[in-house]
Design an enzyme around this catalytic site. Structure first.
Site, PDB file in Angstrom:
ATOM      1  N   TYR A 141      -0.302  -6.042  15.210  1.00 56.96           N
ATOM      2  CA  TYR A 141      -0.317  -5.713  13.781  1.00 56.96           C
ATOM      3  C   TYR A 141      -1.552  -6.272  13.077  1.00 56.96           C
ATOM      4  CZ  TYR A 141       4.668  -4.404  13.706  1.00 56.96           C
ATOM      5  OH  TYR A 141       5.887  -3.810  13.892  1.00 56.96           O
ATOM      6  N   LYS A 189       5.917  -9.125  28.324  1.00 57.75           N
ATOM      7  CA  LYS A 189       5.563  -8.054  29.268  1.00 57.75           C
ATOM      8  C   LYS A 189       4.500  -8.627  30.194  1.00 57.75           C
ATOM      9  CE  LYS A 189       5.874  -3.694  30.654  1.00 57.75           C
ATOM     10  NZ  LYS A 189       7.105  -3.076  31.199  1.00 57.75           N
ATOM     11  N   ASP A 221      11.316  -4.537  28.611  1.00 55.97           N
ATOM     12  CA  ASP A 221      12.072  -3.305  28.899  1.00 55.97           C
ATOM     13  C   ASP A 221      13.476  -3.644  29.397  1.00 55.97           C
ATOM     14  OD1 ASP A 221      10.745  -4.350  31.112  1.00 55.97           O
ATOM     15  OD2 ASP A 221       9.993  -2.432  31.854  1.00 55.97           O
ATOM     16  N   ASP A 245      10.053  -6.636  16.494  1.00 55.33           N
ATOM     17  CA  ASP A 245      10.365  -5.572  15.531  1.00 55.33           C
ATOM     18  C   ASP A 245      11.319  -4.568  16.170  1.00 55.33           C
ATOM     19  OD1 ASP A 245      10.133  -3.854  13.277  1.00 55.33           O
ATOM     20  OD2 ASP A 245       8.599  -2.688  14.327  1.00 55.33           O
ATOM     21  N   ASP A 249      15.773  -4.000  15.558  1.00 54.61           N
ATOM     22  CA  ASP A 249      16.443  -2.753  15.128  1.00 54.61           C
ATOM     23  C   ASP A 249      17.474  -2.339  16.176  1.00 54.61           C
ATOM     24  OD1 ASP A 249      14.760  -2.515  12.842  1.00 54.61           O
ATOM     25  OD2 ASP A 249      14.649  -0.332  13.078  1.00 54.61           O
TER      26      ASP A 249
END
Ligand SMILES: NC(=O)c1ccc[n+]([C@@H]2O[C@H](COP(=O)([O-])OP(=O)(O)OC[C@H]3O[C@@H](n4cnc5c(N)ncnc54)[C@H](O)[C@@H]3O)[C@@H](O)[C@H]2O)c1
Ligand SMILES: CC(C)[C@H](C(=O)O)[C@@H](O)C(=O)O
Ligand SMILES: [Mg+2]
Length: 368
Positions: A141, A189, A221, A245, A249
């Protein structure tokens, strides 16, 4: 206590849900003898329309001088075509960065009467109680400005982190795990990204300082899958900005709705911006049907973290639980054939439960 709160309603349902939280904060002030002064400032698309920028200097200045900040949400299709530096989302990223709010705490805990509201099996989600800690001011970001090259046919986004940025959020996660069930899952990751390899090294180094906390590493994942199939294995999860993020959700499904999740964006000295996890929900904005509970619970986190008002925070959480037990549900929650209630009715029910009940039976520290 006297406290000065800056309100940043923003866009879409932002104004509706912040108004709900303000009603609850006023009720808390009345009930417990506090004075909360509240001052509204513009951010996001609202600020673009009024001042030509998503983060006016006056907003930043007011936030710097505040005891705490409550934000609704930013963004929406109205600003789809604006230049990159005027995107509403830049206002949100900008205020987090300007205030150094590097730690985003996203508690995921279902209310008993909403267990059935999740599409997942009750047996899977029963008892799930997770704290997702998301790094908030680094990573993709905030890499050197994204750009288009080759006549717009190639793009560059940069994922950059300094060691110190990783260390402070990982420390925060270990400390939070110590206050809970002493289990930390670090999500990365590391099979692909160099940034994740440094992240994993730092977690390994830090765990020597917290020998009482059990640590595991998961690739993002697989973590996404396990969050849904076996959420009860998690206590505290810590991860970098974008993974956090997305996973938060996803985790909201455990509670029945994205509209239920609160969050605290904080730095080490207690300064905090409190915001629901969800966005501006343009599809339902202006219809009086937004779920205000994520924002109301964010106000509870504000009282606990920035003001040290544990009893008051717990009173809000208890009032929310009772409102749900009484059957109040906005349309995003499964109503089991019952009546759908609007934003204002849900808010009224929370306020009513706050003011008529004694606080002696409060469930302390429900969230973090
Ligand atoms: N913190 C923020 O300000 C924030 C967070 C996420 C997205 N956004 C922005 O919001 C805009 C819309 O994004 P999106 O649609 O992908 O995500 P969203 O979170 O706004 O909505 C996703 C879905 O969840 C529903 N929903 C969300 N909050 C709800 C609530 N309180 N009550 C009932 N239903 C709710 C929406 O109606 C929608 O169907 C975009 O501009 C995005 O950038 C802002
Ligand atoms: C709107 C967007 C920039 C924001 C983020 O990704 O941080 C939002 O999705 C959130 O979760 O707060
Ligand atoms: Mg998000």
């Amino acid at each position: 206590m006297n406290k000065h709160i800056i309100l940043l309603p923003g866009d879409g349902i932002g104004r509706e849900i912040v108004e709900s939280a303000v009603q609850v904060l006023k009720a808390v002030a009345g009930e417990f003898g506090h004075t909360f002064t509240m001052e509204e400032h513009a951010i996001g698309g609202d600020a673009v329309d009024k001042f030509g920028t998503p983060l006016p200097d006056t907003t930043v200045k007011a936030c710097r001088n505040a005891d705490a900040i409550l934000l609704g949400a930013v963004g929406g299709p109205k600003w789809d075509g604006v230049p990159a530096d005027r995107r509403p989302e830049k206002g949100l990223l900008g205020i987090r960065k300007a205030l150094g709010l590097f730690a985003n705490l996203r508690p995921v805990k279902g209310f008993p009467s909403l267990l059935h509201a999740s599409p997942l099996k009750e047996s899977v989600i029963e008892g799930s109680d997770i704290l997702i800690i998301r790094e908030l001011t680094g990573g993709l970001y905030f890499g050197t400005p994204s750009e288009r090259r080759d006549n717009g046919n190639a793009v560059v986004d940069t994922l950059a982190y300094q060691r110190e940025e990783m260390e402070r959020i990982i420390d925060k996660a270990f400390q939070s795990a110590r206050l809970r069930r002493r289990h930390l899952t670090s999500v990365d990751k590391a099979n692909v990204l160099e940034s994740s390899r440094l992240w994993r090294e730092i977690v390994e180094e830090k765990k020597q300082d917290y020998p009482d906390v059990a640590v595991e590493h998961l690739l993002v994942d697989a973590a996404a899958m396990k969050l849904i199939t076996n959420p009860n294995q998690f206590d505290v999860m810590v991860t970098e900005n974008m993974f956090g993020d997305i996973l938060s959700d996803e985790a909201s499904v455990l509670t029945g709705s994205l509209g239920m999740l609160p969050s605290a964006s904080i730095r080490s000295d207690g300064t905090g911006l409190y915001e629901p996890v969800h966005g501006s929900a343009p599809d339902i904005a202006g219809q009086g049907m937004a779920n205000p509970l994520g924002t109301i619970l964010s106000a509870a986190l504000m009282l606990r973290h920035s003001f040290g008002m544990e009893t008051e925070a717990a009173a809000i959480e208890r009032a929310v639980r009772e409102c749900l037990d009484q059957g109040y549900r906005t349309a995003d929650l499964d109503t089991q054939g019952g009546q759908v209630t609007g934003t204002q009715q849900v808010t009224d029910a929370v306020v009513e439960n706050l003011t008529v009940k004694s606080v002696s039976d409060s469930i302390c520290g429900m969230f973090v």
